[in-house]
Motif scaffolding. Structure first.
Motif, PDB file in Angstrom:
ATOM      1  N   SER A   7       0.853  -1.191   0.000  1.00  0.00           N
ATOM      2  CA  SER A   7       0.000   0.000   0.000  1.00  0.00           C
ATOM      3  C   SER A   7       0.887   1.238   0.000  1.00  0.00           C
ATOM      4  O   SER A   7       2.030   1.203   0.455  1.00  0.00           O
ATOM      5  N   ALA A   8       0.357   2.348  -0.512  1.00  0.00           N
ATOM      6  CA  ALA A   8       1.172   3.560  -0.662  1.00  0.00           C
ATOM      7  C   ALA A   8       1.694   4.055   0.684  1.00  0.00           C
ATOM      8  O   ALA A   8       2.867   4.410   0.812  1.00  0.00           O
ATOM      9  N   ILE A   9       0.833   4.069   1.700  1.00  0.00           N
ATOM     10  CA  ILE A   9       1.270   4.566   3.010  1.00  0.00           C
ATOM     11  C   ILE A   9       2.313   3.616   3.603  1.00  0.00           C
ATOM     12  O   ILE A   9       3.346   4.057   4.114  1.00  0.00           O
ATOM     13  N   ALA A  10       2.057   2.309   3.490  1.00  0.00           N
ATOM     14  CA  ALA A  10       3.005   1.343   4.052  1.00  0.00           C
ATOM     15  C   ALA A  10       4.376   1.469   3.391  1.00  0.00           C
ATOM     16  O   ALA A  10       5.411   1.390   4.050  1.00  0.00           O
ATOM     17  N   GLN A  11       4.390   1.677   2.082  1.00  0.00           N
ATOM     18  CA  GLN A  11       5.672   1.821   1.382  1.00  0.00           C
ATOM     19  C   GLN A  11       6.449   3.015   1.903  1.00  0.00           C
ATOM     20  O   GLN A  11       7.660   2.951   2.108  1.00  0.00           O
ATOM     21  N   GLU A  12       5.736   4.119   2.132  1.00  0.00           N
ATOM     22  CA  GLU A  12       6.433   5.309   2.631  1.00  0.00           C
ATOM     23  C   GLU A  12       6.919   5.110   4.064  1.00  0.00           C
ATOM     24  O   GLU A  12       7.989   5.601   4.430  1.00  0.00           O
ATOM     25  N   VAL A  13       6.133   4.387   4.874  1.00  0.00           N
ATOM     26  CA  VAL A  13       6.591   4.097   6.240  1.00  0.00           C
ATOM     27  C   VAL A  13       7.864   3.255   6.177  1.00  0.00           C
ATOM     28  O   VAL A  13       8.855   3.542   6.846  1.00  0.00           O
ATOM     29  N   ALA A  14       7.842   2.243   5.306  1.00  0.00           N
ATOM     30  CA  ALA A  14       9.021   1.374   5.180  1.00  0.00           C
ATOM     31  C   ALA A  14      10.241   2.182   4.744  1.00  0.00           C
ATOM     32  O   ALA A  14      11.358   1.955   5.211  1.00  0.00           O
ATOM     33  N   ARG A  15      10.035   3.155   3.841  1.00  0.00           N
ATOM     34  CA  ARG A  15      11.151   3.983   3.383  1.00  0.00           C
ATOM     35  C   ARG A  15      11.727   4.809   4.525  1.00  0.00           C
ATOM     36  O   ARG A  15      12.920   5.070   4.576  1.00  0.00           O
ATOM     37  N   GLN A  16      10.851   5.251   5.448  1.00  0.00           N
ATOM     38  CA  GLN A  16      11.341   5.988   6.615  1.00  0.00           C
ATOM     39  C   GLN A  16      12.270   5.113   7.453  1.00  0.00           C
ATOM     40  O   GLN A  16      13.201   5.600   8.080  1.00  0.00           O
ATOM     41  N   TYR A  17      11.977   3.820   7.456  1.00  0.00           N
ATOM     42  CA  TYR A  17      12.782   2.903   8.277  1.00  0.00           C
ATOM     43  C   TYR A  17      13.992   2.345   7.525  1.00  0.00           C
ATOM     44  O   TYR A  17      14.822   1.654   8.125  1.00  0.00           O
ATOM     45  N   ALA A  18      14.078   2.613   6.231  1.00  0.00           N
ATOM     46  CA  ALA A  18      15.120   1.956   5.422  1.00  0.00           C
ATOM     47  C   ALA A  18      16.520   2.486   5.746  1.00  0.00           C
ATOM     48  O   ALA A  18      16.995   3.410   5.123  1.00  0.00           O
ATOM     49  N   GLY A 191      -8.336  18.224  -3.022  1.00  0.00           N
ATOM     50  CA  GLY A 191      -8.353  19.612  -2.566  1.00  0.00           C
ATOM     51  C   GLY A 191      -7.265  19.855  -1.529  1.00  0.00           C
ATOM     52  O   GLY A 191      -6.385  19.021  -1.344  1.00  0.00           O
ATOM     53  N   PRO A 192      -7.360  20.986  -0.813  1.00  0.00           N
ATOM     54  CA  PRO A 192      -6.315  21.349   0.157  1.00  0.00           C
ATOM     55  C   PRO A 192      -6.259  20.439   1.381  1.00  0.00           C
ATOM     56  O   PRO A 192      -5.273  20.440   2.093  1.00  0.00           O
ATOM     57  N   LEU A 193      -7.318  19.652   1.646  1.00  0.00           N
ATOM     58  CA  LEU A 193      -7.293  18.778   2.819  1.00  0.00           C
ATOM     59  C   LEU A 193      -6.487  17.501   2.574  1.00  0.00           C
ATOM     60  O   LEU A 193      -6.248  16.731   3.495  1.00  0.00           O
ATOM     61  N   TRP A 194      -6.087  17.277   1.316  1.00  0.00           N
ATOM     62  CA  TRP A 194      -5.417  16.017   0.989  1.00  0.00           C
ATOM     63  C   TRP A 194      -3.952  16.054   1.388  1.00  0.00           C
ATOM     64  O   TRP A 194      -3.272  17.062   1.222  1.00  0.00           O
ATOM     65  N   ALA A 195      -3.483  14.920   1.908  1.00  0.00           N
ATOM     66  CA  ALA A 195      -2.073  14.828   2.310  1.00  0.00           C
ATOM     67  C   ALA A 195      -1.372  13.777   1.467  1.00  0.00           C
ATOM     68  O   ALA A 195      -2.001  12.884   0.908  1.00  0.00           O
ATOM     69  N   SER A 196      -0.052  13.898   1.366  1.00  0.00           N
ATOM     70  CA  SER A 196       0.710  12.904   0.618  1.00  0.00           C
ATOM     71  C   SER A 196       1.028  11.723   1.536  1.00  0.00           C
ATOM     72  O   SER A 196       1.127  11.883   2.752  1.00  0.00           O
ATOM     73  N   PRO A 197       1.192  10.521   0.957  1.00  0.00           N
ATOM     74  CA  PRO A 197       1.527   9.353   1.773  1.00  0.00           C
ATOM     75  C   PRO A 197       2.811   9.574   2.578  1.00  0.00           C
ATOM     76  O   PRO A 197       2.946   9.077   3.688  1.00  0.00           O
ATOM     77  N   LYS A 198       3.734  10.367   2.025  1.00  0.00           N
ATOM     78  CA  LYS A 198       5.004  10.597   2.714  1.00  0.00           C
ATOM     79  C   LYS A 198       4.807  11.392   4.003  1.00  0.00           C
ATOM     80  O   LYS A 198       5.378  11.059   5.045  1.00  0.00           O
ATOM     81  N   THR A 199       3.970  12.437   3.930  1.00  0.00           N
ATOM     82  CA  THR A 199       3.667  13.227   5.122  1.00  0.00           C
ATOM     83  C   THR A 199       3.029  12.339   6.184  1.00  0.00           C
ATOM     84  O   THR A 199       3.387  12.393   7.364  1.00  0.00           O
ATOM     85  N   VAL A 200       2.066  11.518   5.746  1.00  0.00           N
ATOM     86  CA  VAL A 200       1.367  10.634   6.669  1.00  0.00           C
ATOM     87  C   VAL A 200       2.354   9.649   7.299  1.00  0.00           C
ATOM     88  O   VAL A 200       2.341   9.409   8.516  1.00  0.00           O
ATOM     89  N   ALA A 201       3.265   9.129   6.466  1.00  0.00           N
ATOM     90  CA  ALA A 201       4.230   8.136   6.956  1.00  0.00           C
ATOM     91  C   ALA A 201       5.145   8.726   8.023  1.00  0.00           C
ATOM     92  O   ALA A 201       5.433   8.087   9.032  1.00  0.00           O
ATOM     93  N   LYS A 202       5.577   9.955   7.816  1.00  0.00           N
ATOM     94  CA  LYS A 202       6.466  10.584   8.810  1.00  0.00           C
ATOM     95  C   LYS A 202       5.760  10.699  10.162  1.00  0.00           C
ATOM     96  O   LYS A 202       6.362  10.462  11.203  1.00  0.00           O
TER      97      LYS A 202
END
Lengths: 241, 435
Positions: A7-18, A191-202
C-alpha cells in the motif's frame, strides 16, 4: 513487520525505516509488487528485507507467516497493518455480498490477524502494534458507511486490545488518516485537505516512537472529527455527507 | 482548476489522469481522442507537459529505486523518482547527479524527455549524456530497452523527445563521484557582456559549474551587467548538510506586485548587493544548485495569469553581438524579469535527436503574462534567434510559432517517425500545425 506492505502509506513508512540497522519483513498479496518494494527498500539502504505472500480476502494461515517473520527478524519490535480497500458504497448498498466482502477484508480479517499478533506481543511483553484505521470510522455517513463501519469496528477492537496489553509493555497505535493521495483514492478530486503518503508516513513513524495511542493524520483531522462527532444526530441525519 | 498544469500556468488545460503504480503491470491504451502524454512534476513551463483533452500518465507513483551500487555509482530507478530523492540517497554516499537543472523537483523521466542541462554543460553536456539505459513502453504494449548500442534510434529519439515516443518506465544513470556535500563558489560582478565572455573563457576550464545572473533591465553603458557565479565540489568541509526548512507561496499573488518598477528595483539591489569584486563561499550544494527550491510554488508570485519563460541558444561566433541585440530589445520593452540567466554551452554533444542544448550562448528569462505585448516581445526575440540560426527550448515554451519551431528543429520530421501513434502533447500539436 509490515502487513499490506505494497500500500502507498506502508511503502512510505518502510522507506522511513530503510537504514542499515533496520530489518524489514513485508507481507502482501502480490509477489511481483513485493519484489519491487523489496528492491526499492534495499536500494534505499535497508539492512535486510524478506517477504511473504498472503491473501487477506480469503482465510489463510497467518500463524505460518508470523513464524517466518519471527525467524527472520529474531523478534518483532513493531508491526504495522496497512491493508484495506475502499469499497464502492453504492455497490455495497445494493448487494449484501459486496458489503460482506468489504467488511471481511477491512474488519474481520484484520481482527483475525490481530488476535494472533496480540498473543505474540503479550508473550513478548514489549513492542508496538500499529494499525491503519480511518477517520471514516468516527461517524457513519451515507457516502461510505460500510467502510466506516469496518474502520469504526476496528478502532473499537484496537481500544480493547490496547486496554488488555497496556500493562504488558505493549503499545497499540490506532492510525486515523484523513484524505490521503494514494491509488486507493484515485477517483477523487484532490483539494487542500489532501495529504501525501510521505507526510502521513512521517507522522506514523513519530507516533510509533512516542508510543501514542491514537493518531489523527494530518493533525487537523482531530479537530474536524471532533466537530463532526459533536453535531447532534437530529441535524446530522439530514446532512449530505 | 486541476492540479496538473505546467509551471508557468499557461495554458490552462484539462485532462483525464492515469497513475500507474507498478512498473511490471501492463497498461491498456484505449483512449482514441487526444492521446496520451507522460507527466512528471509539471516543471516544464509551457505546454510541452500538457495534453489538453487527452490523458496524462502521472508518474508520481512510479517512484521505486531498483538498484544503487555505491561502488560504481550506477543507479537504476523508475521514471517518477525525483532528482531530490536521488540526491537524498546518494550524496551522503559520495555521489552526485552528473547533470542537474536549476530545480531538483523534476523526475528522472522528465529529465530525460527534456534532456535537461545545468551549470556544468560546458564540461559534462546534458542529462541524456549520462543515461546508460532506459525502458520505454509503447502503446502497442511493447517494452523497448534502449541503450547507446541497443535500439539506438529510440534511445536518441526519446532523449529530448518531450515524452512523445512512449512512456519511460525506468532508467539507469551513471552518477558522478564527489568529495563531499559542499560546494566552493565565487561570485564576480561584471559590467558588460565583454566582461562576461572573458570571465567565461577564463573560468570554464578551471571551474566545473558556471552560470551568470544578468540585469536584463539595465540600459546604455550598464547593458549586460550581471553576476558571474562559478563553483565546484570541494573536500574542504565534508560535514553533512542539515535539512533546511522551506517556505511556500500559499496562493497566487496579485498581478500588480510584479511590475517594471519592482523588478527594476530588485535587479538593481541584487546587483549592488553583490558588487564586491570576488565573493567566495563554501556551503551546501543545495543553495548553490537550487536557489529557488527553498520557496515552494514560487511560480505563484506571478499571479493567476501566470508567466512565460524564454530560453534560447545562439551560436558562439556572434554570441556577444546577438546577446546584446536580445538584451537591448528586452530592456527597451521594459518587461524584464528577476531571473535572467546567461551561460556559455560547451561542445559536448548530446545523444538526443531533438535536444535543445548545443554549442553557443544561452539566455533564459521569465516574463509575467501581460497578454499580447509579452507575446509580441517574444516574437521579436524569435526573429533575432531565427536569423542567428539559434534555437528556443521547448520545455520552457508556450507560444513559439510552428514556423519558428521548424526552423529551430529542422529534424522534427525525422523525429516524428519515432513518436508513438497514441501519444501527443499540446506543444506538439501547436508547433506542427500547418499554417
Amino acid at each position: 513487520m509490515i502487513i499490506g506492505a505494497t500500500s502507498a502509506i506502508a511503502q512510505e513508512v518502510a522507506r522511513q525505516y530503510a537504514s542499515p540497522g533496520c530489518q524489514l519483513f513485508l507481507v502482501a498479496r502480490d509477489e511481483s509488487k513485493l519484489d519491487i518494494v523489496k528492491a526499492d527498500l534495499l536500494s534505499r539502504g535497508a539492512g535486510n528485507v524478506a517477504t511473504a505472500c498472503m491473501d487477506f480476502s480469503v482465510a489463510s494461515d497467518f500463524n505460518t507467516v508470523l513464524d517466518n517473520a519471527n525467524a527472520f527478524l529474531g523478534s518483532i519490535d513493531t508491526v504495522l497493518i496497512a491493508y484495506g480497500t475502499l469499497p464502492d458504497q453504492v455497490a455495497c448498498a445494493e448487494s449484501s455480498d459486496e458489503t460482506l466482502k468489504a467488511l471481511n477484508l477491512n474488519l474481520v480479517s484484520v481482527i483475525s490477524v490481530l488476535t494472533v499478533l496480540g498473543n505474540y506481543f503479550e508473550k513478548q511483553q514489549s513492542g508496538t502494534i500499529a494499525v491503519i484505521s480511518s477517520v471514516a470510522g468516527d461517524r457513519g455517513r451515507q457516502s461510505n458507511y460500510v467502510y466506516g463501519a469496518a474502520k469504526g469496528g476496528l478502532s473499537i477492537f484496537l481500544q480493547g486490545l490496547r486496554n488488555r496489553l497496556a500493562t504488558k509493555g505493549v503499545n497499540v497505535l490506532t492510525i486515523k488518516p484523513g484524505f490521503v493521495d494514494t491509488p486507493m483514492t484515485k477517483a477523487f478530486d484532490k483539494g487542500p485537505l489532501w495529504a501525501s503518503p510521505k507526510t502521513v508516513a512521517k507522522s506514523i513513524v513519530k507516533a510509533i516512537e512516542k508510543n501514542k495511542d491514537t493518531l489523527y493524520v494530518p493533525w487537523f483531522w482531530f479537530w474536524i472529527m471532533l466537530i463532526i462527532k459533536f453535531i447532534p444526530e437530529k441535524i446530522f441525519k439530514r446532512m449530505s455527507l | 482548476m486541476s492540479k496538473y498544469q505546467s509551471w508557468g500556468n499557461i495554458p490552462v488545460s484539462h485532462h483525464s489522469i492515469i497513475q500507474p503504480a507498478w512498473r511490471n503491470l501492463n497498461i491498456e491504451f484505449n483512449e482514441t481522442g487526444a492521446g496520451y502524454l507522460p507527466y512528471g512534476l509539471g516543471r516544464s513551463y509551457g505546454d510541452s507537459c500538457l495534453n489538453d483533452g487527452g490523458v496524462l500518465f502521472v508518474t508520481s507513483s512510479l517512484d521505486h529505486f531498483i538498484q544503487f551500487d555505491s561502488n560504481t555509482g550506477i543507479i537504476r530507478c523508475e521514471a517518477g523518482v525525483t532528482l531530490a530523492e536521488i540526491l537524498d540517497l546518494v550524496v551522503p554516499q559520495g555521489w552526485f547527479l552528473p547533470v542537474t537543472p536549476g530545480t531538483k523537483f523534476v523526475t528522472v523521466g522528465g529529465a530525460i524527455a527534456n534532456d535537461v542541462h545545468g551549470k556544468n554543460h560546458h564540461s559534462a553536456g546534458t542529462f541524456g549524456c549520462h543515461v546508460t539505459e532506459f525502458e520505454l513502453l509503447r502503446s502497442s504494449g511493447e517494452r523497448i530497452i534502449c541503450t547507446t548500442e541497443k535500439n539506438t534510434e529510440f534511445y536518441k529519439a526519446t532523449i529530448g523527445g518531450l515524452g512523445l515516443t512512449g512512456l519511460i518506465i525506468s532508467a539507469e544513470i551513471q552518477l558522478k563521484k564527489i568529495p563531499g556535500p559542499k560546494v566552493i563558489s565565487e561570485t564576480i560582478a561584471f559590467a558588460n557582456l565583454a566582461e562576461f565572455f572573458s570571465l567565461s573563457d577564463e573560468s570554464d576550464d578551471k571551474w566545473e559549474y558556471t552560470v551568470s545572473w544578468i540585469d536584463c533591465l539595465a540600459t546604455g553603458a550598464s547593458l549586460g551587467r550581471g553576476l558571474f557565479m562559478r563553483g565546484q565540489h570541494t573536500d574542504q568541509d565534508t560535514t553533512p548538510c542539515k535539512e533546511k526548512r522551506t517556505v511556500s507561496v500559499p496562493m497566487n499573488l496579485p498581478n500588480v506586485l510584479l511590475n517594471k518598477h519592482t523588478i527594476n528595483a530588485f535587479n538593481k539591489l541584487y546587483f549592488y548587493k553583490n558588487q564586491k569584486k570576488v565573493n567566495q563561499n563554501i556551503g551546501c550544494y543545495e543553495p548553490f544548485f537550487y536557489p529557488l527550491d527553498g520557496i515552494c510554488h514560487w511560480n505563484r508570485m506571478y499571479g493567476k495569469r501566470g508567466f512565460y519563460q524564454y530560453q534560447c541558444v545562439v551560436p558562439l561566433d556572434d554570441g556577444a553581438y546577438i546577446t546584446e541585440q536580445l538584451l537591448s530589445t528586452i530592456s527597451k520593452s521594459k518587461m524584464g524579469s528577476f531571473l535572467s540567466v546567461l551561460k556559455k554551452f560547451g561542445d559536448v554533444e548530446s545523444p538526443g535527436m531533438m535536444s535543445f542544448p548545443r554549442k553557443g550562448v544561452t539566455l533564459a528569462l521569465d516574463f509575467a503574462n501581460q497578454g499580447s505585448k509579452t507575446l509580441q516581445l517574444m516574437d521579436e526575440l524569435d526573429r533575432i534567434v531565427v536569423e542567428a540560426s539559434g534555437a528556443v527550448y521547448p520545455a520552457k515554451d508556450a507560444r513559439m510559432s510552428a514556423q519558428s519551431f521548424q526552423h529551430y528543429y529542422p529534424q522534427w520530421q525525422t523525429f516524428s517517425e519515432y513518436i508513438d501513434p497514441k501519444f501527443s502533447s499540446s506543444f506538439w500539436c501547436r508547433v506542427t500545425a500547418a499554417d
